[in-house]
Structure formats: C-alpha cells, structure tokens
Design an enzyme around this catalytic site. Structure first.
Site, PDB file in Angstrom:
ATOM      1  N   ASP A 289     -10.070  -3.677  -5.429  1.00  0.00           N
ATOM      2  CA  ASP A 289      -9.224  -2.676  -4.771  1.00  0.00           C
ATOM      3  C   ASP A 289      -9.148  -1.450  -5.670  1.00  0.00           C
ATOM      4  OD1 ASP A 289      -7.237  -1.197  -3.579  1.00  0.00           O
ATOM      5  OD2 ASP A 289      -5.647  -2.683  -3.821  1.00  0.00           O
TER       6      ASP A 289
ATOM      7  N   HIS B 205      -8.258  -4.667  -0.694  1.00  0.00           N
ATOM      8  CA  HIS B 205      -7.094  -3.915  -0.248  1.00  0.00           C
ATOM      9  C   HIS B 205      -6.756  -4.232   1.216  1.00  0.00           C
ATOM     10  CE1 HIS B 205      -4.114  -0.774  -0.820  1.00  0.00           C
ATOM     11  NE2 HIS B 205      -4.307  -0.495   0.457  1.00  0.00           N
TER      12      HIS B 205
ATOM     13  N   SER C  36       0.818  -1.206   0.000  1.00  0.00           N
ATOM     14  CA  SER C  36       0.000   0.000   0.000  1.00  0.00           C
ATOM     15  C   SER C  36       0.864   1.273   0.000  1.00  0.00           C
ATOM     16  CB  SER C  36      -0.953  -0.071   1.189  1.00  0.00           C
ATOM     17  OG  SER C  36      -1.940   0.897   1.083  1.00  0.00           O
TER      18      SER C  36
END
Ligand SMILES: *[C@@H]1O[C@H](CO)[C@@H](O)[C@H](O)[C@H]1NC(C)=O
Length: 406
Positions: A348, A378, A198
């Site tokens: 995501d 995610h 991320s």
C-alpha cells in the site's frame, strides 16, 4: 418496412459493439499497467477487482465526455454500480438520523447490555470523493454486531462539490454531537472510539487532534486508523516507491485525490510529486524521520525533493496546513491525543504514512497498537465478507478485538 429499419438497427448494433470493444480494449490496456507483486493476498481477486473498477471508471468518463451524464450524474451512476445491495441483520437495529445537520446511520445491537455500551464514530474511506453510508453498510453492521458497540456511520459531504474542509467539518460536528448525547443512544460518553479507513483515517486523526482543544466534552477513548492518509508532503516515501503501481490505489491517484479535495488544479500533480510545494520547515522534519531506524528499508532510495517553490506552495498549502496535520503539528498537542490503533498493509502506498504516525505518537508517549497486514493491499477491509480474501477478515477481526478489549 422491416428492411428500412434493418439498416439503422444493424448500424446501431455495430456501433454499440464497437464502443464495447473499445471500452474493453482501453480497460485491458490500463489495468495491465498495474503491478501485482508476489506475496500479495489473492492476486486473482485483486486483479479482477482492479479491472472492474478501471472499466467502470472509463465507462463513466466516456459517458461524461459524450455528455450523456453530467458530473453529478456520473457520481450517481458510479455509486449505483458500485454500492452493494443493503441487507438487514436481525441482530442490528438501524436508524437514519441527523447529528447537528449531518446525516448519520446508527447501528444499535439488539442484544441486552448491562450499563452503557461503547460507541464507534465511523468515517468511511473513498478519497474524500467516493464512498457513502450505504457503501459501508455491511462493514458497519459487522462492526456493531461483533464489537457489541453502537456504531455511527457519518455521511459527510464529498469532493469535488464540497471541498476541504467540508468533510472534516461534518465529521467534527457529528462527533461533538455524539459525545454530548451518547447516553441517549445507550452509550457511555467516556467510551467513544473514533474510527476510519483511508481518507476516513485522515478525518479520524484530524478530529481527534481538534478535540484536544475543545473543553467541556468527554474525550474519545481511542482512535482507530485503518491504512490512513496522513501526509501530503512526500509522495516518494519507501511505500510510495515500492507500491506506486499496485492496485487499488496508485501513487498518482493519491496526489489527484488530495488536489481534488483541496480544490487545486490537477496540473500541479507533477510539481507535487517532486515535492516543490514542501516548505523548509517540513523538509527538516521529514529528513529527520527518514533517517530514523524504522525507515531503513531495503531498496529505498532517498528521494531528493525539487527546490522549494513558493508559488506551488501557495496553491496547495491547505493540504499542509500545520493546524490540522498532526504529523507536522506541535508535540504539545500530540501528547494529549487518545491512544491509537493503526492498521497498515505491506502493499500500500500509504503504509509509511501509518508507520510515521505510529512513530510520531510513540515519541510523544501516546500508546499505539499496530497491526501490519503482511499480504494486504489498500482497501482490503472492504472485502472482509469475501471468503477468498482471508486476510481481509483477519484484519477486520483484529480491529474488532482491539475495540472489544478497550
Ligand atoms: C487530511 O487531509 C487534508 C487535505 O489534504 C490535510 O490538510 C490534513 O492535514 C490531513 N489531516 C491529517 C490528519 O493528516
């Protein structure tokens, strides 16, 4: 005596129950806006997780509003609630150190090894504002144990207290230090992998790109990016459109994360969503990409950006700075990047950031290994140790296999 106390106690109890009911109500309302698409990994688990996070955030915000906590108290409160208990593993030796002033935790496998090991620099996720070495402890233990590499988890500074590029500077400093001193940790300096999930994937890509320009230190062997956040220009990519209300990260969460990280005003988010901050140069690159084959996604409607607004651009240009945004930087730099592994999840908003980077690297001759988690959401890698989220473990195992086979 007792009678006198009974009234206020009853009142307090009533008040507490009342607040709890409001908290539950707001949490229920907010989390019911989420969309859990069919085909996503373990919908029940995801729903529970999302409701829990929503509730904790609402409670935190309420405590802050009522001045029971200040903003740093709030962060401590949240991380106390969210961070799991640390566990020791007999096979891994942990050391808390500083690399050039940056806190790190080194995970060293205890098993004997012939010659130098691989080293993994790990930058955790959490939108540049959350996450910590402790929060990612069990994932790093798992990584070190199963890849037999020395893992270095970096405790970089967080927003909003520390704005961009504080996190990036810390990651770069710690990485340069490790590349120079790898042998002291039993690591072969030419076998260092940079890895992050991320926001940590953003830092991974950025650090690798910056290392291209630093002479006299060994180059990283590879870059591993797990659902990375890689562009701040277009928040209406096909994956943003498809997943804008899918937990754990919504479309507007990402915009806010970026604005907080660069220290810009949150009221800009509407303009950013429309794309008025995107300068003509970048628009041209984007439209070329979206018309390429990889992005002929079903149901995708090309989003027409609002006219360029220089005023908005000036306020957020940090997030688009060419120097540090590999997607928009010079091909000559991209060509020199280490080989890459990119993990994306179908459900995501950041899926297409990863796919776009894959294309960008491949177009420049950098080999890419791409793993797409078809039912992934995610943040899924954090749940690798939850038996009910089968895909989470498969995803993390895939990363480990890639590292092992390098
Ligand atoms: C990471 O995020 C920052 C802030 O939004 C941005 O300036 C930078 O270009 C991003 N880096 C990469 C590698 O995408």
């Amino acid at each position: 005596m007792l009678g006198v106390l009974a009234v206020p106690l009853g009142l307090i109890a009533f008040f507490v129950v009342f607040c709890l009911l409001i908290l539950l109500g707001v949490t229920w309302y907010k989390s019911s806006k989420a969309e859990i698409p069919p085909g996503i990994a373990n919908p029940k688990f995801l729903w529970r997780l999302h409701t829990f996070f929503t509730g904790v955030l609402i409670l935190g915000k309420a405590l802050e509003k009522s001045r029971i906590l200040n903003s740093s108290g709030l962060m401590t409160f949240l991380s106390k609630i969210l961070t799991p208990k640390l566990k020791d593993d007999p096979e891994i030796f942990k050391k808390d150190l500083q690399f050039d002033g940056v806190p790190v935790r080194v995970y060293q496998p205890r098993s004997p090894s012939v010659g130098g090991r691989k080293g993994v620099m790990f930058f955790h996720g959490g939108g540049f504002a959350y996450g910590s070495i402790d929060y990612y402890d069990s994932l790093c233990v798992h990584l070190a144990k199963n890849s037999e590499a020395v893992v270095v988890s970096v405790g970089y500074r967080l927003a909003p207290e520390h704005r961009c590029p504080a996190a990036f500077d810390d990651c770069l400093k710690a990485t340069v230090h490790f590349l120079k001193t790898a042998q002291e940790h039993g690591v072969d300096p030419s076998s260092v992998i940079i890895c992050g999930d991320s926001a940590g994937g953003n830092l991974t890509a950025g650090v690798c790109q910056c290392l291209v320009g630093i002479a006299d230190i060994p180059k990283p062997l590879a870059q591993v990016m797990i659902y990375p956040l890689l562009q701040m220009a277009d928040f209406n990519t096909p994956s943003y459109q498809q997943n804008k209300m899918v937990p754990l990260v919504f479309q507007d969460d990402v915009i806010n994360i970026v604005l907080i990280y660069i220290g810009a005003d949150l009221s800009l988010s509407k303009e950013i969503l429309k794309g008025s901050h995107v300068c003509p140069e970048i628009r041209e690159k984007l439209s070329k990409w979206w018309s390429s084959e990889e992005f002929q996604v079903k149901d995708y409607k090309l989003h027409i950006m609002a006219p360029f607004n220089k005023g908005v651009y000036e306020k957020v240009k940090k997030s688009l700075e060419l120097a540090c945004s590999p997607l928009f930087s010079d091909d000559a730099v991209i060509r020199q990047l280490p080989k890459a592994y990119i993990l994306t999840c179908e459900f995501d908003v950041l899926r297409d950031d990863g796919i776009l980077y894959k294309k960008c690297l491949e177009d420049n001759g950098v080999p890419v290994t791409w793993f797409h988690v078809k039912d992934g959401f995610h943040g899924i890698a954090n749940y690798f140790d939850q038996p009910e989220v089968v895909s989470a473990k498969l995803a993390v195992d895939n990363v480990i296999t890639y590292i092992k086979n390098l």
